[in-house]
Design an enzyme around this catalytic site. Structure first.
Site, mmCIF file in Angstrom:
data_model
loop_
_atom_site.group_PDB
_atom_site.id
_atom_site.type_symbol
_atom_site.label_atom_id
_atom_site.label_comp_id
_atom_site.label_asym_id
_atom_site.label_seq_id
_atom_site.Cartn_x
_atom_site.Cartn_y
_atom_site.Cartn_z
ATOM 1 N N LYS A 1 -14.055 5.608 7.723
ATOM 2 C CA LYS A 1 -13.486 4.396 7.099
ATOM 3 C C LYS A 1 -13.977 3.139 7.822
ATOM 4 O O LYS A 1 -14.257 2.112 7.196
ATOM 5 C CB LYS A 1 -11.948 4.454 7.113
ATOM 6 C CG LYS A 1 -11.294 3.184 6.544
ATOM 7 C CD LYS A 1 -11.619 2.996 5.090
ATOM 8 C CE LYS A 1 -11.257 1.730 4.388
ATOM 9 N NZ LYS A 1 -10.446 0.706 4.889
ATOM 10 N N GLY B 1 -7.597 -1.014 -1.850
ATOM 11 C CA GLY B 1 -6.611 -2.080 -1.993
ATOM 12 C C GLY B 1 -5.390 -1.612 -2.770
ATOM 13 O O GLY B 1 -5.181 -0.417 -2.982
ATOM 14 N N HIS C 1 -17.326 2.565 6.537
ATOM 15 C CA HIS C 1 -17.151 1.994 5.186
ATOM 16 C C HIS C 1 -16.925 0.489 5.288
ATOM 17 O O HIS C 1 -17.529 -0.303 4.574
ATOM 18 C CB HIS C 1 -15.961 2.682 4.500
ATOM 19 C CG HIS C 1 -15.457 1.993 3.271
ATOM 20 N ND1 HIS C 1 -14.719 0.825 3.315
ATOM 21 C CD2 HIS C 1 -15.605 2.276 1.947
ATOM 22 C CE1 HIS C 1 -14.432 0.432 2.087
ATOM 23 N NE2 HIS C 1 -14.960 1.301 1.238
ATOM 24 N N ASN C 2 -16.065 0.087 6.198
ATOM 25 C CA ASN C 2 -15.746 -1.332 6.306
ATOM 26 C C ASN C 2 -16.914 -2.144 6.855
ATOM 27 O O ASN C 2 -17.120 -3.288 6.447
ATOM 28 C CB ASN C 2 -14.490 -1.534 7.154
ATOM 29 C CG ASN C 2 -13.239 -1.245 6.358
ATOM 30 O OD1 ASN C 2 -13.257 -0.446 5.426
ATOM 31 N ND2 ASN C 2 -12.136 -1.871 6.701
ATOM 32 N N ARG D 1 -19.215 -13.855 10.097
ATOM 33 C CA ARG D 1 -17.806 -14.280 10.053
ATOM 34 C C ARG D 1 -17.456 -15.146 11.261
ATOM 35 O O ARG D 1 -16.738 -16.139 11.135
ATOM 36 C CB ARG D 1 -16.890 -13.063 9.949
ATOM 37 C CG ARG D 1 -17.109 -12.313 8.648
ATOM 38 C CD ARG D 1 -15.933 -11.447 8.259
ATOM 39 N NE ARG D 1 -16.264 -10.677 7.060
ATOM 40 C CZ ARG D 1 -15.426 -9.910 6.391
ATOM 41 N NH1 ARG D 1 -14.170 -9.812 6.798
ATOM 42 N NH2 ARG D 1 -15.806 -9.246 5.325
ATOM 43 N N MET E 1 0.843 -1.219 0.000
ATOM 44 C CA MET E 1 0.000 0.000 0.000
ATOM 45 C C MET E 1 0.869 1.257 0.000
ATOM 46 O O MET E 1 0.660 2.174 -0.792
ATOM 47 C CB MET E 1 -0.933 0.012 1.216
ATOM 48 C CG MET E 1 -2.041 -1.012 1.178
ATOM 49 S SD MET E 1 -3.207 -0.754 -0.165
ATOM 50 C CE MET E 1 -4.102 0.686 0.375
ATOM 51 N N GLU F 1 -18.981 -2.650 4.020
ATOM 52 C CA GLU F 1 -18.277 -3.650 3.180
ATOM 53 C C GLU F 1 -18.587 -5.070 3.672
ATOM 54 O O GLU F 1 -18.938 -5.959 2.881
ATOM 55 C CB GLU F 1 -16.776 -3.345 3.251
ATOM 56 C CG GLU F 1 -15.856 -4.325 2.568
ATOM 57 C CD GLU F 1 -14.372 -3.941 2.818
ATOM 58 O OE1 GLU F 1 -13.984 -2.813 2.463
ATOM 59 O OE2 GLU F 1 -13.621 -4.767 3.364
ATOM 60 N N TYR F 2 -18.482 -5.275 4.977
ATOM 61 C CA TYR F 2 -18.802 -6.594 5.541
ATOM 62 C C TYR F 2 -20.244 -6.982 5.191
ATOM 63 O O TYR F 2 -20.532 -8.127 4.846
ATOM 64 C CB TYR F 2 -18.682 -6.576 7.068
ATOM 65 C CG TYR F 2 -17.307 -6.743 7.671
ATOM 66 C CD1 TYR F 2 -16.198 -6.076 7.162
ATOM 67 C CD2 TYR F 2 -17.122 -7.548 8.792
ATOM 68 C CE1 TYR F 2 -14.953 -6.206 7.751
ATOM 69 C CE2 TYR F 2 -15.871 -7.684 9.385
ATOM 70 C CZ TYR F 2 -14.795 -7.007 8.863
ATOM 71 O OH TYR F 2 -13.567 -7.137 9.464
ATOM 72 N N SER G 1 -9.145 3.556 1.012
ATOM 73 C CA SER G 1 -9.798 2.341 0.525
ATOM 74 C C SER G 1 -9.475 2.114 -0.941
ATOM 75 O O SER G 1 -9.255 3.057 -1.694
ATOM 76 C CB SER G 1 -11.311 2.434 0.695
ATOM 77 O OG SER G 1 -11.915 1.237 0.213
HETATM 78 C C1 6PG Z 1 -10.488 -1.231 1.756
HETATM 79 C C2 6PG Z 1 -10.587 -2.450 2.618
HETATM 80 C C3 6PG Z 1 -9.288 -2.684 3.326
HETATM 81 C C4 6PG Z 1 -9.113 -4.082 3.896
HETATM 82 C C5 6PG Z 1 -10.260 -4.557 4.721
HETATM 83 C C6 6PG Z 1 -10.251 -6.043 4.943
HETATM 84 O O1 6PG Z 1 -11.326 -0.376 1.952
HETATM 85 O O2 6PG Z 1 -9.601 -1.169 0.907
HETATM 86 O O3 6PG Z 1 -11.601 -2.274 3.553
HETATM 87 O O4 6PG Z 1 -9.137 -1.670 4.270
HETATM 88 O O5 6PG Z 1 -8.915 -4.955 2.858
HETATM 89 O O6 6PG Z 1 -10.147 -3.912 5.928
HETATM 90 O O7 6PG Z 1 -10.845 -6.235 6.160
HETATM 91 P P1 6PG Z 1 -11.021 -7.606 6.863
HETATM 92 O O8 6PG Z 1 -9.671 -8.288 6.870
HETATM 93 O O9 6PG Z 1 -11.484 -7.260 8.229
HETATM 94 O O10 6PG Z 1 -12.007 -8.343 6.035
#
Ligand code: 6PG
Length: 460
Positions: free
Chosen positions: A180, A127, A183-184, A284, A12, A187-188, A125
């Site tokens: 963020k 990746g 956001h995550n 999870r 990163m 994402e989950y 965010s």
């Molecule tokens: C992002 C992702 C990144 C990370 C996740 C994975 O926005 O690019 O969210 O920050 O890949 O945090 O999270 P987990 O390992 O908890 O699934």
């Protein structure tokens, strides 16, 4: 002298350094891990300089220094700050681009402010690919300090379809890392929703290649989300080590680094009804606890002709609820922490570059721009309409899942959420009655002002 510094040169940090250089800014890189610096040195030119000690790194930067740290969240960030702090001057700016816990960021903002150093907690965010070609950036902290780094951040950030950089200032203190974290959590939730839909499609007899095409079609339509796009690709990927697709060989135990869990922790503290996100986090945990022997679910009835179309509608609605719950928690956090968040700017930040990007975020941006004080996303006309149109499909999908014995924690939580938020007759009056009965906890009435207690045991 270089305009910007990056500490931590794993993938990163390295890719962000290259992105900054590719946009015409000069950058120094440093890592305590010598091979990482050597890897960056392969790209060395007058705008990209590897450095090998803390002193050399800090001395290479123009003042006020602007330093991005991209290292593992937690203790390594404190160790890095302890190294940097004595070498820096008042007015210098440190940006933490890791997934730091917002409580840690609040503490660090205060600790560095005493030395006049600005600390910006910034969610990043997208990746590795995003870091190189355009991440979504969520910076929080001192706004004047942000303004000084904004030109560089805006240059390297992803751009929305209308060309705006995904880097609006979020708010004070740890609000950037908070956003963020949310956001995550979203994402989950979307990942778990997609997994449940995948589960239903395969129980309905679709092959991986068929499912890949279904997701690809959805991506061309209303579900134009990055997570839908990559689901199609994950499903189609052949296995290198055996026959068939790799998805069938991946162990069904989900890992996590904890950012979704943090959202839940603070959601509980704030009283945020983020049921879908909670189910995704618990999903999870569940994947680690499940017995791996036993009977797999099976359809007992024919698959209705409109099943795939209904799954698409159900997933679209579930995605909307994931976003809605994220914004609901942001609203509660903004009030509790006095952050004055700007929701249209947050939605815009997520429109490109990040993992939860989708076309729906433009609708969310518009909804909050039209009604900045909106309490629930489903009050907005677009989302009220989406709920009315797609709710029957969600119900059909859940009914079929129930009959087949397929668990749908997030899809079911989506339905329960939607059936709760506009229901004026939720039965919490019974909870209040019981609380008052066993503990004299008192209750409010729906017909008059004041606080009441009933003498439940009084002799009649
Ligand atoms: C992002 C992702 C990144 C990370 C996740 C994975 O926005 O690019 O969210 O920050 O890949 O945090 O999270 P987990 O390992 O908890 O699934």
């Amino acid at each position: 002298m270089q305009q910007f510094g990056v500490v931590g040169l794993a993938v990163m940090g390295k890719n962000l350094a290259l992105n900054i250089r590719n946009h015409g800014f000069s950058v120094s890189g440093f890592s305590i891990d010598r091979p990482e610096v050597d890897a960056l040195a392969k790209y060395e030119d007058e705008k990209l300089v590897p450095t090998y000690t803390w002193q050399e790194f800090v001395a290479s930067l123009v003042k006020p220094r602007k330093i991005l740290i991209m290292i593992k969240a937690g203790k390594p960030v404190d160790l890095t700050l302890a190294q940097l702090k004595p070498l820096l001057d008042a007015g210098d700016i440190i940006i933490d681009g890791g997934n730091s816990n917002f409580h840690d960021t609040n503490r660090r903002v205060k600790a560095l402010a005493s030395a006049g150093i600005h600390f910006i907690g910034m969610g990043v965010s997208g990746g590795e690919e995003g870091a190189l070609n355009g991440p979504a950036l969520m910076p929080g902290g001192d706004e004047a300090a942000f303004k000084q780094v904004e030109p560089i951040l805006a240059a390297i950030a992803a751009k929305t379809p209308s060309g705006r950089p995904c880097v609006s200032y979020i708010g004070p203190e740890a609000s950037g890392h908070y956003v963020k974290m949310v956001h995550n959590g979203i994402e989950y939730a979307i990942m778990q929703e997609v997994s449940e839909v995948y589960d239903l499609l395969r129980v309905a007899g679709k092959s991986n290649q068929e499912m890949s095409k279904i997701f690809a079609n959805w991506y061309q339509g209303d579900l134009d989300a990055y997570l839908i796009e990559i689901t199609s690709k994950v499903l189609a990927q052949p296995d290198d080590l055996s026959s068939g697709e790799v998805i069938d060989r991946i162990l069904n135990v989900a890992s996590y680094k904890g950012t979704g869990n943090w959202m839940l922790e603070d959601g509980v503290a704030l009283g945020a009804p983020i049921s879908v996100i909670a189910e995704a986090v618990i999903g999870r945990f569940m994947s680690k606890q499940t017995q791996r022997s036993g009977q797999a679910p099976q359809l007992t009835s024919d698959v209705p002709a409109d099943f795939v179309r209904n799954l698409e509608k159900a997933l679209n609605l579930a995605q909307a609820v994931a976003y809605a719950q994220g914004f609901q928690q942001l609203t509660l956090a903004a009030n509790a922490y006095n952050w004055g968040l700007r929701y249209p700017a947050i939605a815009q930040n997520w429109e490109a570059g990040c993992i939860i990007r989708s076309g729906m975020l433009q609708e969310i941006e518009t909804a909050y721009a039209d009604q900045p004080k909106m309490g629930l996303l489903f009050e907005a006309p677009y989302f009220a309409q989406l709920m009315n149109t797609n709710l029957p499909a969600l119900k059909q999908v859940i009914a079929l899942a129930m009959s087949a014995g397929v668990p749908t924690p997030t899809l079911s939580a989506t339905l329960n959420y939607l059936e709760s938020i506009f229901n004026p007759k939720l039965p919490a009056n019974m909870i209040q009655g019981q609380r008052d009965y066993f503990g004299a906890h008192t209750y409010l009435r729906n017909d008059r002002e004041g606080t009441f207690h009933t003498e439940w045991y009084a002799e009649k």
